[in-house]
Design a protein around this motif. Structure first.
Motif, PDB file in Angstrom:
ATOM      1  N   LEU A   1      12.720  36.028 -20.769  1.00 42.62           N
ATOM      2  CA  LEU A   1      13.148  35.673 -19.410  1.00 42.62           C
ATOM      3  C   LEU A   1      14.578  35.136 -19.430  1.00 42.62           C
ATOM      4  O   LEU A   1      15.428  35.556 -18.632  1.00 42.62           O
ATOM      5  CB  LEU A   1      12.192  34.631 -18.828  1.00 42.62           C
ATOM      6  CG  LEU A   1      12.464  34.098 -17.422  1.00 42.62           C
ATOM      7  CD1 LEU A   1      11.156  33.676 -16.746  1.00 42.62           C
ATOM      8  CD2 LEU A   1      13.419  32.900 -17.418  1.00 42.62           C
ATOM      9  N   GLY A   2      14.854  34.220 -20.357  1.00 42.42           N
ATOM     10  CA  GLY A   2      16.185  33.619 -20.418  1.00 42.42           C
ATOM     11  C   GLY A   2      17.279  34.614 -20.732  1.00 42.42           C
ATOM     12  O   GLY A   2      18.420  34.475 -20.258  1.00 42.42           O
ATOM     13  N   LEU A   3      16.930  35.628 -21.510  1.00 38.10           N
ATOM     14  CA  LEU A   3      17.928  36.632 -21.874  1.00 38.10           C
ATOM     15  C   LEU A   3      18.260  37.570 -20.715  1.00 38.10           C
ATOM     16  O   LEU A   3      19.213  38.348 -20.806  1.00 38.10           O
ATOM     17  CB  LEU A   3      17.436  37.429 -23.077  1.00 38.10           C
ATOM     18  CG  LEU A   3      17.325  36.616 -24.383  1.00 38.10           C
ATOM     19  CD1 LEU A   3      16.652  37.438 -25.476  1.00 38.10           C
ATOM     20  CD2 LEU A   3      18.687  36.114 -24.847  1.00 38.10           C
TER      21      LEU A   3
ATOM     22  N   TRP B   1       7.730  35.662 -12.886  1.00 39.23           N
ATOM     23  CA  TRP B   1       8.683  34.605 -13.223  1.00 39.23           C
ATOM     24  C   TRP B   1      10.102  35.171 -13.371  1.00 39.23           C
ATOM     25  O   TRP B   1      11.065  34.585 -12.881  1.00 39.23           O
ATOM     26  CB  TRP B   1       8.259  33.932 -14.523  1.00 39.23           C
ATOM     27  CG  TRP B   1       7.263  32.824 -14.363  1.00 39.23           C
ATOM     28  CD1 TRP B   1       6.422  32.611 -13.313  1.00 39.23           C
ATOM     29  CD2 TRP B   1       7.013  31.771 -15.289  1.00 39.23           C
ATOM     30  NE1 TRP B   1       5.652  31.503 -13.540  1.00 39.23           N
ATOM     31  CE2 TRP B   1       5.989  30.966 -14.742  1.00 39.23           C
ATOM     32  CE3 TRP B   1       7.526  31.445 -16.538  1.00 39.23           C
ATOM     33  CZ2 TRP B   1       5.498  29.839 -15.400  1.00 39.23           C
ATOM     34  CZ3 TRP B   1       7.032  30.324 -17.205  1.00 39.23           C
ATOM     35  CH2 TRP B   1       6.034  29.528 -16.642  1.00 39.23           C
ATOM     36  N   ILE B   2      10.219  36.301 -14.075  1.00 39.92           N
ATOM     37  CA  ILE B   2      11.537  36.885 -14.311  1.00 39.92           C
ATOM     38  C   ILE B   2      12.190  37.268 -12.986  1.00 39.92           C
ATOM     39  O   ILE B   2      13.376  36.972 -12.747  1.00 39.92           O
ATOM     40  CB  ILE B   2      11.432  38.104 -15.250  1.00 39.92           C
ATOM     41  CG1 ILE B   2      11.066  37.643 -16.670  1.00 39.92           C
ATOM     42  CG2 ILE B   2      12.754  38.880 -15.267  1.00 39.92           C
ATOM     43  CD1 ILE B   2      10.765  38.776 -17.622  1.00 39.92           C
ATOM     44  N   GLU B   3      11.431  37.899 -12.110  1.00 38.41           N
ATOM     45  CA  GLU B   3      11.982  38.306 -10.816  1.00 38.41           C
ATOM     46  C   GLU B   3      12.491  37.097 -10.034  1.00 38.41           C
ATOM     47  O   GLU B   3      13.589  37.123  -9.459  1.00 38.41           O
ATOM     48  CB  GLU B   3      10.907  39.046 -10.013  1.00 38.41           C
ATOM     49  CG  GLU B   3      11.391  39.563  -8.668  1.00 38.41           C
ATOM     50  CD  GLU B   3      10.301  40.301  -7.907  1.00 38.41           C
ATOM     51  OE1 GLU B   3      10.579  40.721  -6.764  1.00 38.41           O
ATOM     52  OE2 GLU B   3       9.191  40.456  -8.442  1.00 38.41           O
ATOM     53  N   ALA B   4      11.703  36.015 -10.020  1.00 37.00           N
ATOM     54  CA  ALA B   4      12.117  34.812  -9.305  1.00 37.00           C
ATOM     55  C   ALA B   4      13.312  34.148  -9.981  1.00 37.00           C
ATOM     56  O   ALA B   4      14.243  33.673  -9.311  1.00 37.00           O
ATOM     57  CB  ALA B   4      10.950  33.834  -9.209  1.00 37.00           C
ATOM     58  N   ALA B   5      13.299  34.096 -11.320  1.00 36.70           N
ATOM     59  CA  ALA B   5      14.364  33.410 -12.054  1.00 36.70           C
ATOM     60  C   ALA B   5      15.713  34.086 -11.855  1.00 36.70           C
ATOM     61  O   ALA B   5      16.747  33.406 -11.722  1.00 36.70           O
ATOM     62  CB  ALA B   5      14.017  33.355 -13.536  1.00 36.70           C
ATOM     63  N   VAL B   6      15.738  35.397 -11.836  1.00 40.12           N
ATOM     64  CA  VAL B   6      17.000  36.122 -11.644  1.00 40.12           C
ATOM     65  C   VAL B   6      17.625  35.745 -10.310  1.00 40.12           C
ATOM     66  O   VAL B   6      18.832  35.488 -10.211  1.00 40.12           O
ATOM     67  CB  VAL B   6      16.761  37.647 -11.747  1.00 40.12           C
ATOM     68  CG1 VAL B   6      17.984  38.418 -11.271  1.00 40.12           C
ATOM     69  CG2 VAL B   6      16.421  38.027 -13.181  1.00 40.12           C
ATOM     70  N   GLN B   7      16.802  35.665  -9.268  1.00 34.89           N
ATOM     71  CA  GLN B   7      17.321  35.304  -7.947  1.00 34.89           C
ATOM     72  C   GLN B   7      17.750  33.840  -7.902  1.00 34.89           C
ATOM     73  O   GLN B   7      18.800  33.498  -7.345  1.00 34.89           O
ATOM     74  CB  GLN B   7      16.276  35.578  -6.877  1.00 34.89           C
ATOM     75  CG  GLN B   7      16.774  35.323  -5.460  1.00 34.89           C
ATOM     76  CD  GLN B   7      18.008  36.146  -5.129  1.00 34.89           C
ATOM     77  OE1 GLN B   7      17.993  37.372  -5.236  1.00 34.89           O
ATOM     78  NE2 GLN B   7      19.106  35.486  -4.746  1.00 34.89           N
ATOM     79  N   LEU B   8      16.949  32.958  -8.497  1.00 35.53           N
ATOM     80  CA  LEU B   8      17.296  31.540  -8.508  1.00 35.53           C
ATOM     81  C   LEU B   8      18.599  31.292  -9.253  1.00 35.53           C
ATOM     82  O   LEU B   8      19.451  30.515  -8.813  1.00 35.53           O
ATOM     83  CB  LEU B   8      16.165  30.726  -9.140  1.00 35.53           C
ATOM     84  CG  LEU B   8      14.875  30.600  -8.328  1.00 35.53           C
ATOM     85  CD1 LEU B   8      13.778  29.989  -9.183  1.00 35.53           C
ATOM     86  CD2 LEU B   8      15.090  29.771  -7.063  1.00 35.53           C
TER      87      LEU B   8
END
Length: 462
Positions: free
Chosen positions: A185-187, A159-166
């Motif tokens: 993740l949000g941080l 999730w973190i890897e995808a969220a950073v790119q998104l």
């Protein structure tokens, strides 16, 4: 060839036409057609998700969590629809690639059309880049189907890897501050890309972390977290005593909650526009989390607070999630259960009922349920054992369910084992109680609802 074929491309048009034909055929046979048409579409046109979603003028929004994503998405859909948008939504909860493609298959592109898609937590990192969402709501991560998903840390890392790119591509995130993993993740994202939600009212806090709680250590330094309030599973007011990592302050917060048994709840939701009172037609702290998350998402998308409050007040329970129907002149309520945390929250709601409980527990071990059903031993059925007048155990693993209730302290003469779901419900309806409570796992819920829909007792999902 139709005029829109050139816009879709020949391959896209043929794939969409074939998939729609499959959907028509399935519905003519009495099947729901919520997944197979999408599988056909993606097999013939692997780029279909990107091709269709880019034509939705108001963009695409994703909702994911282990527990509560269907109810959260349903509440958000009610608010967004009432605001005037045309919402494309996988309301039946078919949330993997095929289900999402099936929902998008029937989208009518336009400037006011928005895709609101509930998405399975395992599929989120793969599908989100194709859908290019304008916003993503992440509610929680709990232990669920370890035989299919693996440990929580593995999912969170993806999730973190995808969220950073998104986030780098402009996606905004609506995140639960009370879940330490979601907060971590949000941080990792720019502060401007995140809106936080959570629960401030601690009057219904648990005495301690449940024994089945999942996330107990700091993601930054590994030190066990400390909680000033535990609200649901590992969700609550947390902090690391070693490195100082702490729960973010929610912008949208549950300021007050009053539970009315296992039936409905009264909420006060605080937001930048003020504090708003809502009567929510579903029970429990877990649904309060769903509501405040959906409120934060709707507000982030520009829906006025009075519209959100009105929509929530009239929203009906979603597919199998506190859904009610009448059988033998009694009201029955369906509560989907699929893991220890979700089951414990339903148990928590049932424990507040004043009358003895007449239950049906349906335990299946299909792929969509998880083959490993040992999670039932982490569900706290002991908390309602003394209230149970009758429990009917059904499903493919009915005997294991019956054993679990026997070990919880329910006398043997109050436990019936009837594997076939509809026959088990018929037995339950012989109870003297006016309210019946039906707790199925996912595939058992689908099987039972299909039988009930054939009798006209619930709405058929098409």
């Amino acid at each position: 060839m139709p005029r829109n074929a050139s816009r879709l491309g020949v391959r896209g048009w043929l794939a969409s036409t074939a998939a729609r034909a499959v959907g028509v055929l399935l519905r003519s046979l009495g099947r729901a057609g919520t997944t197979v048409p999408g599988r056909v579409l993606l097999a013939l046109d692997p780029s279909a998700l990107s091709r269709i979603s880019i034509r939705l003028g108001a963009g695409t929004v994703l909702v994911s969590a282990t527990n509560g994503k269907t109810t959260t998405a349903a509440l958000a859909e009610a608010a967004l629809s009432q605001s005037g948008l045309t919402v494309v939504h996988n309301s039946a909860g078919a949330n993997m690639a095929g289900g999402i493609a099936s929902a998008l298959l029937h989208a009518n592109p336009g400037p006011e059309t928005l895709g609101l898609l509930e998405i399975d937590e395992f599929w989120l990192p793969e599908l989100a880049p194709q859908l290019k969402p304008k916003a993503v709501l992440l509610g929680n991560l709990f232990r669920d189907q370890l035989d299919r998903y693996g440990e929580l840390d593995a999912i969170l890392d993806r999730w973190i890897e995808a969220a950073v790119q998104l986030a780098a591509d402009g996606t905004h995130f609506v995140l639960c501050a009370d879940d330490p993993g979601i907060a971590w993740l949000g941080l990792q994202l720019p502060a401007a890309s995140v809106t936080w939600f959570g629960v401030e009212d601690t009057t219904l806090a648990l005495k301690q972390l449940p024994h089945a709680a999942d996330a107990g250590s700091c993601r930054r330094c590994g030190t066990p977290l400390v909680y000033s309030a535990v609200l649901l599973g590992h969700l609550g007011h947390w902090a690391c005593p070693s490195c100082g990592l702490t729960r973010p302050t929610p912008t949208f917060a549950l300021a007050g909650i009053t539970l009315h048994g296992a039936r409905f709840s009264s909420l006060r939701i605080a937001s930048p526009s003020g504090t708003h009172s809502v009567e929510l037609g579903v029970p429990g702290v877990y649904n309060a989390y769903n509501a405040v998350g959906a409120w934060a998402l709707a507000a982030t998308l520009g829906v006025p607070p009075d519209v959100v409050a009105s929509a929530f007040g009239s929203a009906k329970a979603s597919f199998g999630r506190a859904e009610t129907f009448t059988i033998s002149d009694r009201e029955a309520t369906l509560f989907l259960v699929k893991n220890p945390t979700g089951a414990n929250e339903v148990i928590r709601a049932l424990a507040s009922e004043a009358e003895p409980l007449a239950l049906q527990f349906l335990l299946n071990d299909g792929v969509a349920d998880g083959r490993d059903v040992s999670w039932i031993w982490d569900a706290d059925f002991e908390d309602i054992a003394d209230q149970i007048e009758m429990v009917v155990c059904s499903g493919t693993r009915a005997s294991e369910a019956a054993l679990r209730f026997r070990y919880s302290g329910v006398p043997a003469d109050r436990i019936a084992t009837i594997s076939e779901p509809r026959a088990g419900l018929a037995q339950l309806a012989k109870s003297r109680q006016e309210s019946l409570w039906v707790l199925p796992t996912y595939t058992a819920m689908l099987e039972l609802r299909s039988a009930l829909a054939d009798e006209g007792l619930v709405e058929r999902v098409v």
